[in-house]
Motif scaffolding. Structure first.
Motif, PDB file in Angstrom:
ATOM      1  N   HIS A 200      24.637 122.017  20.887  1.00  0.00           N
ATOM      2  CA  HIS A 200      25.021 121.245  19.896  1.00  0.00           C
ATOM      3  C   HIS A 200      25.811 122.315  18.778  1.00  0.00           C
ATOM      4  O   HIS A 200      26.406 122.488  18.317  1.00  0.00           O
TER       5      HIS A 200
ATOM      6  N   ASN B  97      19.563 120.282  21.545  1.00  0.00           N
ATOM      7  CA  ASN B  97      19.969 120.677  19.877  1.00  0.00           C
ATOM      8  C   ASN B  97      20.631 122.281  19.912  1.00  0.00           C
ATOM      9  O   ASN B  97      21.712 122.279  18.944  1.00  0.00           O
TER      10      ASN B  97
ATOM     11  N   LYS C  76      14.289 119.696  24.432  1.00  0.00           N
ATOM     12  CA  LYS C  76      15.133 119.396  23.346  1.00  0.00           C
ATOM     13  C   LYS C  76      15.613 119.825  22.862  1.00  0.00           C
ATOM     14  O   LYS C  76      16.951 119.959  22.491  1.00  0.00           O
TER      15      LYS C  76
ATOM     16  N   LYS D 273      19.714 125.319  10.936  1.00  0.00           N
ATOM     17  CA  LYS D 273      20.186 124.652  12.893  1.00  0.00           C
ATOM     18  C   LYS D 273      19.587 125.609  13.514  1.00  0.00           C
ATOM     19  O   LYS D 273      18.836 125.881  14.949  1.00  0.00           O
TER      20      LYS D 273
ATOM     21  N   ARG E  49      16.598 126.612  16.711  1.00  0.00           N
ATOM     22  CA  ARG E  49      17.097 125.842  17.510  1.00  0.00           C
ATOM     23  C   ARG E  49      17.810 127.008  18.527  1.00  0.00           C
ATOM     24  O   ARG E  49      17.476 127.177  19.553  1.00  0.00           O
TER      25      ARG E  49
ATOM     26  N   ASP F 265      14.708 111.105  20.726  1.00  0.00           N
ATOM     27  CA  ASP F 265      15.998 112.098  21.231  1.00  0.00           C
ATOM     28  C   ASP F 265      16.942 110.336  21.621  1.00  0.00           C
ATOM     29  O   ASP F 265      16.329 109.696  22.645  1.00  0.00           O
TER      30      ASP F 265
HETATM   31  O1  LIG Z   1      20.965 115.222  13.471  1.00  0.00           O
HETATM   32  P1  LIG Z   1      20.589 116.696  13.276  1.00  0.00           P
HETATM   33  O2  LIG Z   1      21.787 116.740  12.210  1.00  0.00           O
HETATM   34  O3  LIG Z   1      19.147 117.162  12.884  1.00  0.00           O
HETATM   35  O4  LIG Z   1      21.182 117.376  14.738  1.00  0.00           O
HETATM   36  C1  LIG Z   1      22.704 117.441  15.461  1.00  0.00           C
HETATM   37  C2  LIG Z   1      21.774 116.940  16.313  1.00  0.00           C
HETATM   38  O5  LIG Z   1      21.909 118.443  17.291  1.00  0.00           O
HETATM   39  C3  LIG Z   1      21.115 115.721  16.749  1.00  0.00           C
HETATM   40  O6  LIG Z   1      21.230 114.873  15.578  1.00  0.00           O
HETATM   41  C4  LIG Z   1      21.464 115.052  18.206  1.00  0.00           C
HETATM   42  O7  LIG Z   1      22.509 114.747  18.598  1.00  0.00           O
HETATM   43  C5  LIG Z   1      20.171 114.300  18.340  1.00  0.00           C
HETATM   44  O8  LIG Z   1      18.642 115.089  17.598  1.00  0.00           O
HETATM   45  C6  LIG Z   1      19.729 114.324  19.560  1.00  0.00           C
HETATM   46  O9  LIG Z   1      18.271 113.461  19.613  1.00  0.00           O
END
Ligand SMILES: O=P(O)(O)OC[C@@H](O)[C@@H](O)[C@H](O)[C@H](O)CO
Ligand SMILES: NC(=O)c1ccc[n+]([C@@H]2O[C@H](COP(=O)([O-])OP(=O)(O)OC[C@H]3O[C@@H](n4cnc5c(N)ncnc54)[C@H](O)[C@@H]3O)[C@@H](O)[C@H]2O)c1
Length: 488
Positions: free
Chosen positions: A288, A285, A280, A365, A369, A212
């Motif tokens: 996001h 995620n 997490k 995703k 997620r 993370d």
């Molecule tokens: O990296 P991804 O594209 O799988 O997902 C995008 C973000 O959610 C991810 O990069 C987070 O910033 C990260 O998982 C934080 O540890």
């Protein structure tokens, strides 16, 4: 301006203890940084050989800089805005096995190797029946690792002391177990000896891990300014937040070999990483992924801009507190405390975390997620979680690929993009056509793991949100769901 190289900084001369599959932003801002920090504290005394896992990558650029690059850590640390810049000096060299297969296999014979780390994205840990053994280089990462370990096994005559600790960082569930399962399948496919399987099982350790740290990567917009401050040219500089957490399933013996936590790094060796991973993936995620289509359609471009928007922030807090946290089987107050840290990290004013980079492969995703929470909430309460349902509608709207007069640079599986293009052509602004589009999208078992049209009321609710977004705009549609809540 001079390029960063060993002319500027003396190169490390540690023995090569680590093989790293992958040279992307994340590994450079996380694993290579941790090893650099430990080396500087005289705790690890080992360097990394970076292996490029696919044909085209960054090893050439790393070579031009003698494996050196700058890590820029930005954000609030102990209440103060802190920007730290440091040259990472833990990589000894790179190997592009597509150009130098011999160097790749020669590395397997180095006795001092102890660790394998990897991050080959979610697409990397796969088994392909058509992958070839060693006459040419295996295509997949697990195929390459099998061939590498087999070479090591043969060279050291099955010596049980020459096994490696293999710690993948890919964001997939039970990454260590999945990597090992792929290798076992290659052993079977390639009819490698049973004694090799025995060596794999008893001399090596496959550890699941969870990483993370938010790593936006190369600071495109500010690169010239930063290089001016640094006084050298660096094509591989990488920006990340200060926060970091690495949870590895491993024992005290392994922790002693990788003593990052002895110098205050947040690297934990635990028996079971499931609670860390679950919170997490679904809180950080999942947020996001849920907020990206909504915020982007509202004209915003970064996570910070999104979180500063009062309505989005309200939406997100309600989604996490009322839908996500109650659906997770862990201590609710711990989850609330974790949520606070995540929201603070999203507010980091120094990170320009682009929504469009998060948007990559949004359908899968959402499926991993956000959807599991939507389903758990439904199972538990018999009702649909309204914020997550709205996020799903915004996602389907996003895949029409338009933001006003702008075209959205959608990046997903070509089949997914084609399907949406076809369905959106049938949409004529009527509720019936919204219904048609939504039911076709939600029926795709391949995308969601099940036929979502079977969830009572879901197609209807998503279609209604979609119509509202289309007719009134995303901002008013969002107001509508926040008001529904305010009046409830
Ligand atoms: O990296 P991804 O594209 O799988 O997902 C995008 C973000 O959610 C991810 O990069 C987070 O910033 C990260 O998982 C934080 O540890
Ligand atoms: N950037 C972040 O904030 C962040 C944080 C935590 C975890 N992650 C995870 O790390 C992964 C990599 O992120 P990044 O920012 O380093 O990306 P990146 O694009 O900089 O690097 C991707 C790496 O994966 C390799 N790769 C890509 N496809 C592959 C394939 N099919 N087989 C083998 N190797 C392949 C590339 O060679 C490269 O080394 C992402 O999938 C993400 O889930 C990213």
């Amino acid at each position: 301006m001079e390029r960063l190289s060993k002319q500027i900084v003396d190169k490390n001369s540690y023995s090569e203890k680590v093989v790293q599959f992958g040279e992307g932003n994340f590994l450079r801002a996380f694993v290579d940084w941790q090893i650099d920090v430990m080396n500087k504290a005289d705790l690890f005394n080992g360097s990394i050989v970076v292996v490029q896992p696919i044909e085209h990558g960054l090893t050439e650029l790393l070579d031009q800089q003698d494996g050196l690059y700058t890590l820029i850590l930005e954000g609030i640390k102990e209440g103060k805005a802190v920007r730290e810049k440091e040259i990472i000096n833990s990589i000894s060299r790179t190997i592009n096995p597509y150009q130098d297969k011999e160097a790749f296999f020669a590395l397997a014979k180095q006795p001092e190797l102890a660790f394998v780390f990897s991050n080959t994205t979610e697409a990397g840990i796969v088994f392909e029946e058509t992958d070839i053994q060693t006459d040419r280089l295996p295509r997949t990462f697990p195929g390459k690792l099998t061939a590498f370990l087999y070479e090591r096994y043969l060279h050291f005559h099955a010596d049980m002391t020459k096994g490696l600790a293999i710690i993948p960082c890919e964001l997939i569930d039970r990454n260590g177990d999945q990597l090992k399962a792929c290798i076992e399948k290659y052993i079977d496919l390639w009819a490698l000896p049973a004694a090799f399987l025995d060596w794999l099982n008893h001399a090596n350790q496959f550890c699941c891990s969870l990483v993370d740290r938010i790593v936006p990567g190369y600071p495109r917009d500010q690169a010239t300014k930063i290089e001016h401050e640094l006084g050298y040219h660096d094509q591989l500089m990488v920006v990340a937040e200060h926060y970091h957490l690495w949870v590895i399933e491993g024992d005290a013996e392994l922790a002693a070999k990788f003593p990052a936590n002895q110098i205050g790094l947040n690297t934990l060796f635990v028996e079971d990483l499931a609670p860390y991973r679950t919170r997490k993936v679904h809180i950080l995620n999942g947020s996001h992924t849920a907020l990206t289509p909504i915020a982007y359609l509202m004209g915003l471009n970064t996570v910070e801009e999104a979180i500063k928007n009062e309505k989005i922030s309200q939406f997100l807090k309600q989604m996490i507190n009322e839908e996500v946290i109650p659906s997770l089987p862990y201590d609710q107050s711990d989850l609330k405390a974790y949520t606070e840290t995540v929201l603070e990290r999203f507010e980091n004013p120094y990170l320009k975390h682009q929504l469009m980079s998060i948007a990559l492969n949004s359908v899968s995703k959402f499926a991993t997620r956000d959807l599991p929470i939507l389903l758990r909430y439904y199972e538990k309460t018999g009702a649909l979680p309204e914020k997550l349902v709205f996020a799903l509608a915004a996602l389907l709207y996003f895949y029409d690929g338009k933001r006003g007069n702008e075209t959205i640079a959608l990046n997903d599986d070509p089949e997914i993009l084609e399907r949406f293009q076809k369905w959106w052509k049938t949409y004529d602004g009527s509720l019936e056509s919204a219904h048609y589009l939504v039911s076709h999208a939600l029926r795709k078992t391949k995308w969601w793991g099940q036929d979502l049209t079977k969830l009572e009321g879901l197609v209807k609710q998503v279609a209604e949100h979609l119509m509202r977004i289309d007719t009134n705009g995303i901002a008013l549609a969002l107001d509508h769901i926040l008001e529904v809540k305010d009046h409830a």
